[in-house]
Design a protein around this motif. Structure first.
Motif, mmCIF file in Angstrom:
data_model
loop_
_atom_site.group_PDB
_atom_site.id
_atom_site.type_symbol
_atom_site.label_atom_id
_atom_site.label_comp_id
_atom_site.label_asym_id
_atom_site.label_seq_id
_atom_site.Cartn_x
_atom_site.Cartn_y
_atom_site.Cartn_z
ATOM 1 N N VAL A 244 1.352 -1.359 0.325
ATOM 2 C CA VAL A 244 0.080 0.288 -0.289
ATOM 3 C C VAL A 244 0.984 1.362 0.407
ATOM 4 N N ASP A 245 2.193 1.307 1.234
ATOM 5 C CA ASP A 245 2.725 2.090 0.560
ATOM 6 C C ASP A 245 3.679 2.954 -0.657
ATOM 7 N N MET A 246 4.076 1.694 -1.170
ATOM 8 C CA MET A 246 4.506 2.445 -2.093
ATOM 9 C C MET A 246 4.044 2.038 -3.691
ATOM 10 N N VAL A 247 2.146 1.768 -3.082
ATOM 11 C CA VAL A 247 1.325 1.796 -4.557
ATOM 12 C C VAL A 247 1.195 3.582 -4.329
ATOM 13 N N LYS A 248 0.989 4.183 -3.204
ATOM 14 C CA LYS A 248 0.731 5.306 -2.525
ATOM 15 C C LYS A 248 1.986 6.584 -2.840
ATOM 16 N N ARG A 249 3.072 5.483 -2.770
ATOM 17 C CA ARG A 249 4.072 6.754 -2.329
ATOM 18 C C ARG A 249 4.704 6.795 -4.254
ATOM 19 N N TYR A 250 4.697 5.756 -5.194
ATOM 20 C CA TYR A 250 5.456 6.641 -5.930
ATOM 21 C C TYR A 250 4.459 4.992 -7.460
ATOM 22 N N PRO A 251 3.240 6.585 -7.341
ATOM 23 C CA PRO A 251 2.112 5.464 -8.301
ATOM 24 C C PRO A 251 2.742 5.516 -9.916
#
Ligand SMILES: C[S@@+](CC[C@H](N)C(=O)[O-])C[C@H]1O[C@@H](n2cnc3c(N)ncnc32)[C@H](O)[C@@H]1O
Length: 486
Positions: A244-251
């Motif tokens: 989730v962090d990845m998708v939010k931070r680095y879409p």
């Protein structure tokens, strides 16, 4: 193609050099524009997909729209007829029957026979669907992955304390004795063990006595099996928890460092392994186990899967990112009329040249130090084949363009790219159980590398898939041939 090379030695020899280089690649800015694929001017591309076999497999996949009252019995009948077919196969060939007992076979159902393979897939698919229907939607979600999460934890504790290796291969051991041999608390041991036993690993034939089952025995004798549990627990689980962090931070970032893995471990996948060499060893073991064979098996299967014999005498095959050249060596041995150039980083030269010497193909396989983002060397211009295996699926579209462009620029009218990777199946074209594995691999590539498995309609609108044949190392692997028709 599969995301993993499946070559223990290769993984150990060269994959640790792989992503660290990614860190040193020039970092392009993150673009929100759609990516463009290599499109050599005035050329047309045609892609021919070799293998897959997916389309020849049972198509029991789309039962989601089936509302018939007889669905339960239809599935039960499917289970019965597939089980009957498999039983007669075991009987007629006098093969050991699948069983939970410690004496049961490790891999009871051989996949070489197409009919047996189809029956096995049908059985898995029907049992999976019937189980889902029996449990129902709300119960399924209430208990979502509950068993799996704690089974993974319990198995990792048991493996960490070497429980599988300390349970006798024949007979039993008491909890007390096992705890004292391994150092795992006598109070905790039964709790972890009984979780495993509830899932077919180990057995408790009498209260307080532990024995192996067919499921746990390979963990005692095969470190690659233990590495599968280790990798899921030690690296995959922490990375997944950061998705989730990845998708939010680095879409939509195409960058190899913008991953869930990096968020969990503070470094890119192989950079972290450079600092933890023991993890690299276990990862190599996992890759070997997961890909279902040794480097030799997979190389030989690729040597058989493509019609190399149809290439002209002395034709040149360029093995781009070829590691130490296992695949080229196997193809060269099987096809003495071909020449090869293995391209990879300079530090693999020694191991590559040693391999070619030992395989007796040194005169036809040369190693050249080459960064695949740079223009192809002039002497390989117009080579018959530019071969890539387990390269493109490690990179985002943006980086794949950068890998493919110098190749396309070097190709002549008779040249072709032969790419070996998983090809994602079309929706509802394969059984769901099989689809789930390819989708999980795709998300693994996302969370670990910001890369992807592809359906191969990605590369260029002029690519046309015209055939699917052959059978390289894994059932999901495909050899994709791309030609330029100038
Ligand atoms: C997953 S391995 C695949 C190796 C081989 N093709 C196979 O199937 O066994 C990826 C390979 O790409 C090489 N590689 C990574 N970045 C590269 C680059 N920029 N230029 C050339 N090779 C590279 C690595 O050293 C490694 O050998």
């Amino acid at each position: 193609m599969t995301c993993w090379s499946g070559m223990h030695s290769l993984v150990l020899d060269c994959m640790d050099r792989y992503l660290p280089r990614q860190r040193h690649q020039p970092t392009p800015s993150i673009s929100s524009q759609p990516t463009h694929h290599v499109r050599p001017d005035a050329c047309h591309c045609q892609a021919i997909l070799f293998h897959q076999n997916l389309n020849t497999m049972v198509a029991t996949s789309d039962i989601s729209a089936d509302t018939s009252a007889s669905l339960l019995t239809t599935l039960a009948d499917e289970i019965s007829s597939s089980a009957t077919l498999l039983s007669s196969h075991f009987e007629s060939r006098r093969l050991p029957w699948p069983s939970f007992s410690a004496d049961g076979p490790r891999q009871p159902i051989c996949e070489d026979n197409e009919e047996v393979s189809r029956a096995r897939i049908a059985l898995i698919e029907a049992t999976r669907s019937l189980h889902a229907l029996a449990v129902g939607p709300v119960e399924t979600t209430k208990h979502f992955c509950f068993n799996e999460i704690y089974l993974l934890g319990a198995m990792q504790v048991l493996c960490h304390f070497e429980i599988p290796q300390n349970v006798p291969l024949q007979g039993t051991i008491t909890f007390h004795h096992l705890a004292s041999k391994t150092g795992l608390s006598e109070a905790l041991l039964p709790r972890f063990l009984r979780m495993a036993i509830a899932n077919f690993y180990f057995a408790e034939p009498e209260p307080g006595l532990v024995a192996h089952s067919a499921w746990s025995k390979p963990l005692a004798t095969d470190e690659k099996m233990r590495a599968c549990i280790w990798f899921r627990h030690a690296e995959m689980l922490p990375a997944v928890s950061k998705l989730v962090d990845m998708v939010k931070r680095y879409p939509d970032s195409p960058e190899p460092q913008d991953t869930a893995f990096s968020l969990a471990f503070g470094d890119v996948f192989f950079g972290y392994k450079e600092r933890h060499p023991e993890n690299m060893v276990k990862f190599g073991q996992f890759v070997d186990a997961f890909s279902g064979g040794s480097s030799a098996d997979s190389a030989e299967s690729i040597a058989r899967a493509y019609p190399w014999e149809t290439l002209p005498n002395r034709a040149l095959v360029v093995d781009v990112g070829g590691g130490i050249g296992h695949i080229s060596a196997a193809i060269a041995q099987a096809h003495p009329h071909l020449r090869f150039q293995v391209q990879d980083f300079e530090d693999l030269r020694g191991a590559a040249e040693e391999l070619m010497e030992s395989k007796g193909v040194k005169d036809r396989v040369e190693f050249v130090s080459h960064n695949f983002f740079d223009p192809q060397p002039e002497p390989v211009r117009g080579a018959a084949v530019y071969f890539m295996r387990n390269i493109l699926h490690n990179w985002s579209d943006l980086y794949c363009q950068r890998i493919l462009k110098p190749i396309a620029n070097s190709m002549g009218p008779e040249s072709r790219i032969v790419n070996c990777d998983i090809v994602l199946p079309e929706p509802n074209s394969v059984p769901k159980a099989q689809d789930a594995v390819t989708r999980a691999l795709d998300l693994t590539m996302l969370s670990m590398f910001n890369a992807k498995e592809r359906s191969f309609d990605y590369a260029d609108s002029r690519l046309e898939i015209t055939d699917v044949v052959g059978k390289p190392r894994m059932r999901m692997d495909s050899l994709v041939e791309v030609r330029l028709l100038c």
